[in-house]
Design a protein around this motif. Sequence first.
Motif, PDB file in Angstrom:
ATOM      1  N   MET A 174     -12.570   7.066 -71.279  1.00  0.00           N
ATOM      2  CA  MET A 174     -13.406   7.226 -70.083  1.00  0.00           C
ATOM      3  C   MET A 174     -12.581   7.061 -68.816  1.00  0.00           C
ATOM      4  SD  MET A 174     -16.809   5.100 -69.093  1.00  0.00           S
ATOM      5  CE  MET A 174     -16.399   4.525 -67.481  1.00  0.00           C
ATOM      6  N   LYS A 175     -12.922   7.860 -67.831  1.00  0.00           N
ATOM      7  CA  LYS A 175     -12.180   7.784 -66.573  1.00  0.00           C
ATOM      8  C   LYS A 175     -12.616   6.568 -65.773  1.00  0.00           C
ATOM      9  CE  LYS A 175     -10.436  12.283 -65.328  1.00  0.00           C
ATOM     10  NZ  LYS A 175     -10.229  13.191 -64.216  1.00  0.00           N
ATOM     11  N   LYS A 176     -11.634   5.793 -65.375  1.00  0.00           N
ATOM     12  CA  LYS A 176     -11.962   4.622 -64.563  1.00  0.00           C
ATOM     13  C   LYS A 176     -11.964   5.007 -63.091  1.00  0.00           C
ATOM     14  CE  LYS A 176      -9.837   1.353 -67.709  1.00  0.00           C
ATOM     15  NZ  LYS A 176      -8.505   0.835 -67.984  1.00  0.00           N
ATOM     16  N   ARG A 177     -12.744   4.279 -62.319  1.00  0.00           N
ATOM     17  CA  ARG A 177     -12.795   4.520 -60.879  1.00  0.00           C
ATOM     18  C   ARG A 177     -11.919   3.475 -60.202  1.00  0.00           C
ATOM     19  NH1 ARG A 177     -17.554   7.422 -59.752  1.00  0.00           N
ATOM     20  NH2 ARG A 177     -18.252   6.168 -58.002  1.00  0.00           N
ATOM     21  N   LEU A 178     -10.874   3.952 -59.530  1.00  0.00           N
ATOM     22  CA  LEU A 178      -9.831   3.046 -59.043  1.00  0.00           C
ATOM     23  C   LEU A 178      -9.686   3.048 -57.522  1.00  0.00           C
ATOM     24  CD1 LEU A 178      -6.997   4.067 -61.541  1.00  0.00           C
ATOM     25  CD2 LEU A 178      -8.728   2.288 -61.841  1.00  0.00           C
ATOM     26  N   TYR A 179      -9.088   1.967 -57.053  1.00  0.00           N
ATOM     27  CA  TYR A 179      -8.715   1.868 -55.643  1.00  0.00           C
ATOM     28  C   TYR A 179      -7.250   1.434 -55.553  1.00  0.00           C
ATOM     29  CZ  TYR A 179     -13.713   2.041 -54.883  1.00  0.00           C
ATOM     30  OH  TYR A 179     -15.015   2.437 -54.880  1.00  0.00           O
ATOM     31  N   LEU A 180      -6.551   1.992 -54.593  1.00  0.00           N
ATOM     32  CA  LEU A 180      -5.138   1.656 -54.420  1.00  0.00           C
ATOM     33  C   LEU A 180      -4.959   0.867 -53.119  1.00  0.00           C
ATOM     34  CD1 LEU A 180      -2.047   2.099 -55.095  1.00  0.00           C
ATOM     35  CD2 LEU A 180      -2.200   4.200 -53.757  1.00  0.00           C
ATOM     36  N   GLY A 181      -4.223  -0.216 -53.214  1.00  0.00           N
ATOM     37  CA  GLY A 181      -3.888  -0.993 -52.012  1.00  0.00           C
ATOM     38  C   GLY A 181      -2.384  -1.014 -51.828  1.00  0.00           C
ATOM     39  N   VAL A 182      -1.939  -0.809 -50.611  1.00  0.00           N
ATOM     40  CA  VAL A 182      -0.498  -0.794 -50.336  1.00  0.00           C
ATOM     41  C   VAL A 182      -0.208  -1.771 -49.195  1.00  0.00           C
ATOM     42  CG1 VAL A 182       1.485   0.649 -49.718  1.00  0.00           C
ATOM     43  CG2 VAL A 182      -0.436   1.653 -50.957  1.00  0.00           C
ATOM     44  N   ASP A 183       0.790  -2.623 -49.387  1.00  0.00           N
ATOM     45  CA  ASP A 183       1.196  -3.569 -48.343  1.00  0.00           C
ATOM     46  C   ASP A 183       2.648  -3.278 -47.989  1.00  0.00           C
ATOM     47  OD1 ASP A 183       1.856  -5.661 -46.711  1.00  0.00           O
ATOM     48  OD2 ASP A 183       1.300  -7.246 -48.125  1.00  0.00           O
ATOM     49  N   VAL A 184       2.862  -2.769 -46.792  1.00  0.00           N
ATOM     50  CA  VAL A 184       4.213  -2.388 -46.393  1.00  0.00           C
ATOM     51  C   VAL A 184       4.783  -3.480 -45.490  1.00  0.00           C
ATOM     52  CG1 VAL A 184       5.610  -0.543 -45.441  1.00  0.00           C
ATOM     53  CG2 VAL A 184       3.368  -0.025 -46.396  1.00  0.00           C
ATOM     54  N   GLY A 185       5.576  -4.363 -46.066  1.00  0.00           N
ATOM     55  CA  GLY A 185       6.122  -5.481 -45.310  1.00  0.00           C
ATOM     56  C   GLY A 185       7.564  -5.236 -44.919  1.00  0.00           C
ATOM     57  N   SER A 186       8.147  -6.235 -44.252  1.00  0.00           N
ATOM     58  CA  SER A 186       9.517  -6.070 -43.794  1.00  0.00           C
ATOM     59  C   SER A 186      10.498  -6.156 -44.955  1.00  0.00           C
ATOM     60  CB  SER A 186       9.836  -7.138 -42.759  1.00  0.00           C
ATOM     61  OG  SER A 186       9.556  -8.407 -43.299  1.00  0.00           O
ATOM     62  N   VAL A 187      10.179  -6.988 -45.938  1.00  0.00           N
ATOM     63  CA  VAL A 187      11.101  -7.195 -47.048  1.00  0.00           C
ATOM     64  C   VAL A 187      10.646  -6.458 -48.303  1.00  0.00           C
ATOM     65  CG1 VAL A 187      12.087  -8.925 -48.594  1.00  0.00           C
ATOM     66  CG2 VAL A 187      11.924  -9.388 -46.152  1.00  0.00           C
ATOM     67  N   SER A 188       9.326  -6.490 -48.569  1.00  0.00           N
ATOM     68  CA  SER A 188       8.862  -5.829 -49.784  1.00  0.00           C
ATOM     69  C   SER A 188       7.726  -4.866 -49.500  1.00  0.00           C
ATOM     70  CB  SER A 188       8.385  -6.859 -50.815  1.00  0.00           C
ATOM     71  OG  SER A 188       7.157  -7.406 -50.400  1.00  0.00           O
ATOM     72  N   THR A 189       7.601  -3.878 -50.380  1.00  0.00           N
ATOM     73  CA  THR A 189       6.490  -2.943 -50.339  1.00  0.00           C
ATOM     74  C   THR A 189       5.736  -3.129 -51.641  1.00  0.00           C
ATOM     75  OG1 THR A 189       7.761  -1.392 -49.017  1.00  0.00           O
ATOM     76  CG2 THR A 189       5.870  -0.504 -50.184  1.00  0.00           C
ATOM     77  N   ASN A 190       4.460  -3.460 -51.541  1.00  0.00           N
ATOM     78  CA  ASN A 190       3.697  -3.785 -52.737  1.00  0.00           C
ATOM     79  C   ASN A 190       2.537  -2.821 -52.925  1.00  0.00           C
ATOM     80  OD1 ASN A 190       5.362  -6.064 -52.595  1.00  0.00           O
ATOM     81  ND2 ASN A 190       3.815  -7.152 -51.407  1.00  0.00           N
ATOM     82  N   LEU A 191       2.294  -2.492 -54.180  1.00  0.00           N
ATOM     83  CA  LEU A 191       1.171  -1.615 -54.493  1.00  0.00           C
ATOM     84  C   LEU A 191       0.318  -2.271 -55.571  1.00  0.00           C
ATOM     85  CD1 LEU A 191       3.868   0.390 -54.043  1.00  0.00           C
ATOM     86  CD2 LEU A 191       2.082   2.103 -54.223  1.00  0.00           C
ATOM     87  N   VAL A 192      -0.990  -2.145 -55.414  1.00  0.00           N
ATOM     88  CA  VAL A 192      -1.912  -2.717 -56.385  1.00  0.00           C
ATOM     89  C   VAL A 192      -2.991  -1.687 -56.679  1.00  0.00           C
ATOM     90  CG1 VAL A 192      -3.821  -4.360 -56.577  1.00  0.00           C
ATOM     91  CG2 VAL A 192      -1.578  -5.167 -55.897  1.00  0.00           C
ATOM     92  N   VAL A 193      -3.313  -1.539 -57.982  1.00  0.00           N
ATOM     93  CA  VAL A 193      -4.430  -0.679 -58.372  1.00  0.00           C
ATOM     94  C   VAL A 193      -5.522  -1.571 -58.952  1.00  0.00           C
ATOM     95  CG1 VAL A 193      -5.182   1.189 -59.885  1.00  0.00           C
ATOM     96  CG2 VAL A 193      -2.918   1.279 -58.844  1.00  0.00           C
ATOM     97  N   ILE A 194      -6.718  -1.448 -58.404  1.00  0.00           N
ATOM     98  CA  ILE A 194      -7.826  -2.247 -58.936  1.00  0.00           C
ATOM     99  C   ILE A 194      -8.937  -1.327 -59.422  1.00  0.00           C
ATOM    100  CG2 ILE A 194      -7.373  -4.239 -57.452  1.00  0.00           C
ATOM    101  CD1 ILE A 194      -9.807  -3.285 -55.729  1.00  0.00           C
ATOM    102  N   ASN A 195      -9.808  -1.873 -60.272  1.00  0.00           N
ATOM    103  CA  ASN A 195     -10.986  -1.101 -60.684  1.00  0.00           C
ATOM    104  C   ASN A 195     -12.162  -1.485 -59.795  1.00  0.00           C
ATOM    105  OD1 ASN A 195     -11.894  -3.573 -61.540  1.00  0.00           O
ATOM    106  ND2 ASN A 195     -11.598  -3.149 -63.732  1.00  0.00           N
ATOM    107  N   GLU A 196     -13.326  -0.976 -60.135  1.00  0.00           N
ATOM    108  CA  GLU A 196     -14.486  -1.210 -59.266  1.00  0.00           C
ATOM    109  C   GLU A 196     -14.908  -2.664 -59.211  1.00  0.00           C
ATOM    110  OE1 GLU A 196     -17.335   1.900 -60.490  1.00  0.00           O
ATOM    111  OE2 GLU A 196     -17.297   2.355 -58.350  1.00  0.00           O
ATOM    112  N   GLN A 197     -14.524  -3.431 -60.248  1.00  0.00           N
ATOM    113  CA  GLN A 197     -14.873  -4.850 -60.248  1.00  0.00           C
ATOM    114  C   GLN A 197     -13.866  -5.678 -59.441  1.00  0.00           C
ATOM    115  OE1 GLN A 197     -15.147  -2.996 -63.344  1.00  0.00           O
ATOM    116  NE2 GLN A 197     -17.243  -2.811 -62.559  1.00  0.00           N
ATOM    117  N   GLY A 198     -12.783  -5.054 -59.053  1.00  0.00           N
ATOM    118  CA  GLY A 198     -11.762  -5.774 -58.304  1.00  0.00           C
ATOM    119  C   GLY A 198     -10.679  -6.373 -59.184  1.00  0.00           C
TER     120      GLY A 198
END
Lengths: 332, 325
Positions: B1-25
């Motif tokens: 089944m296809k999950k419904r996702l959200y992408l979060g990106v944090d672009v900092g001075s030292v690191s760039t972070n990416l997080v994928v969450i589902n609808e429940q967080g």
Amino acid sequence: MRIGLPRALLYYWFGPAWKAFLQEIRLMPVVSRMTTKEILKQGVRVGVDEACLPVKVYLGHCLNLMSECDLLLVPRIVNLRKKEFICPKFMGLPEMVKAAVTNEYGPEGKERVLVWKSEHRSFWDAPPALPDYLRKLAGPGKIKTGLHRAKQVFREYRALLHQGYLPDEAEEILAGKNVHRREQGAAGLGVIGHPYCLYDHFLNMSLLTLLQRREYNYAVFTPELFSEEELSAEVADLAKPIFWTLGRRMLGAVRALRKKHVAGIIHLAAFACGPEALIGELIRRECQSYGLPLLQINLDEHSGEAGLLTRIEAFLDLINTHAHRREGIGCG
Amino acid sequence: MKKRLYLGVDVGSVSTNLVVINEQGDVLEKLYLRSEGNPIKSVQKGLAHLGETIAKHTLLGVGVTGSGRQLIGRILGADLVKNEITAHGMAGLFTDPTVKTIIEIGGQDSKLILVRQGTVVDFAMNTVCAAGTGSFLDQQAGRLNISIGDFGAIALRSKYPVRIAGRCSVFAESDMIHKQQMGYPLEDIVAGLCEALVRNYLNNVGKGKEILPTALFQGGVAANAGIKAAFEKELGFAVKVPEHFEVMGALGAALLVRESKMENGEETSFRGLRLCEAEIAIDSFTCSDCPNHCEVVTVLIGQERISGWGDRCGKWQHLAKEATG
């Protein structure tokens, strides 16, 4: 004869009146343009370390004006009101200007600085405060009518500020131009600080315009919206009166703004401002006791827009959530 | 089944972070990448990593935060661009609803967020000084010739941390060298540095703020057990390091975009995975049309000029809009 008026410090308080005075005595006022990066750079270069950022900006304006005017009119302002003071740097301003222009233009530069000493008693009616030189230039009897006109314009200007016009808008209205009233948002936000921090768009990175932009859409209230009487009445009950005029106005404004039900207050202070360090703490305690959200920002020449925007955005998010809470919508 | 996702990106001075969450967080994937001065490359690399997950499921929204949020937000076609303080507050509250204090220390930023009854009520950020941030530790670790990864473990071995002047990293160095010459053991110096950082943070960022438990410690520096211990010693209560401490900003951005999408139900404006391979160029110049001398930046994806900013007058933002129609 062109007389230079630097658009900095208490120009935002007296500017149009000074201009009117010069025009009345048939001298041509030349006001420096809005602060730019270049002006700030020049000011920082020639200013002494101990000077606060707004004083350095003033020096930058002076240097910038030197090539456009014959004489530079620098006020020596002792106080704005009886039994009160403003920062002593305003008293030493002419000396700082003289030192800066001597550095750049040699000893002749210093000769082009006209000092106008004024006190609360004698802004518009004490000819002895004016340099003899100016009196000779103007001719007999002229000074009196000039000061009379200045006083009149000063009142008109302050009245426009009370109505909510910003200094540059008020200046345009006085010059006979049509100024559209800005549309104000529904929610009120207080922005307090010394006039030369609030209304210098370069120094505060156009904060006032930013807050009124559509995505934020706040009605912005500054201390100039309130009359001197209102502001003094607000702080009349303090155990010890605040003798810094601008500081007293700010604390008074916090109390007056609270009655206007603003969503929060932003306090803009300039780096290395002495009085501000004391008043800032009083403002913090005051807001804390009301549970009124407060953001205190210190402006300096190293300020990046990124840091300022992050703080402003986060603060607006914060007060939005507060507002929702009060309406019972609940959020977060 | 296809999950419904959200992408979060944090672009900092030292690191760039990416997080994928589902609808429940729930966090399904997370990436912590060094920005290495090129956040665009890092984001492209990160997207390529997550490409498989994103292609398999449905991406409903993209949220961006961090100091590079404007640039990356425009490149990605983000649905939401939020400041780091709101994002970190959101992630902290989601992770632990009882939180009252969020301590966030990143590469060049440190923040303190105060939360009461589930809302952010006050915050503070470090100003021009970086002495209370991760970069300070990086620098000192380099001088002591130890890896930043070992820093925490070494600090924990110390019984008698030495006192080091932490007000400024320049003075910290001379003080530290002096302590080395006096013959203090390495672990006591390292622990002393941790305490110096914490002292600096509390005096600088935490000045006049009421720091109460539950306190969450997030940001890259939370990986350092020595700093955590120093905070606990100074504050007198336990400090919690959440599971996703290093990507809390990205998590917050994902949670915020999830919230807004659930409210408005609009389709995502994400430019898609083609960004991974796209040629992205930045063009910057000093506009000399007026004495403001604004530093204007414009971005090109392939041949397309997507946006300009940095101008006070708005002329370049406007031009870019015209160019893209």
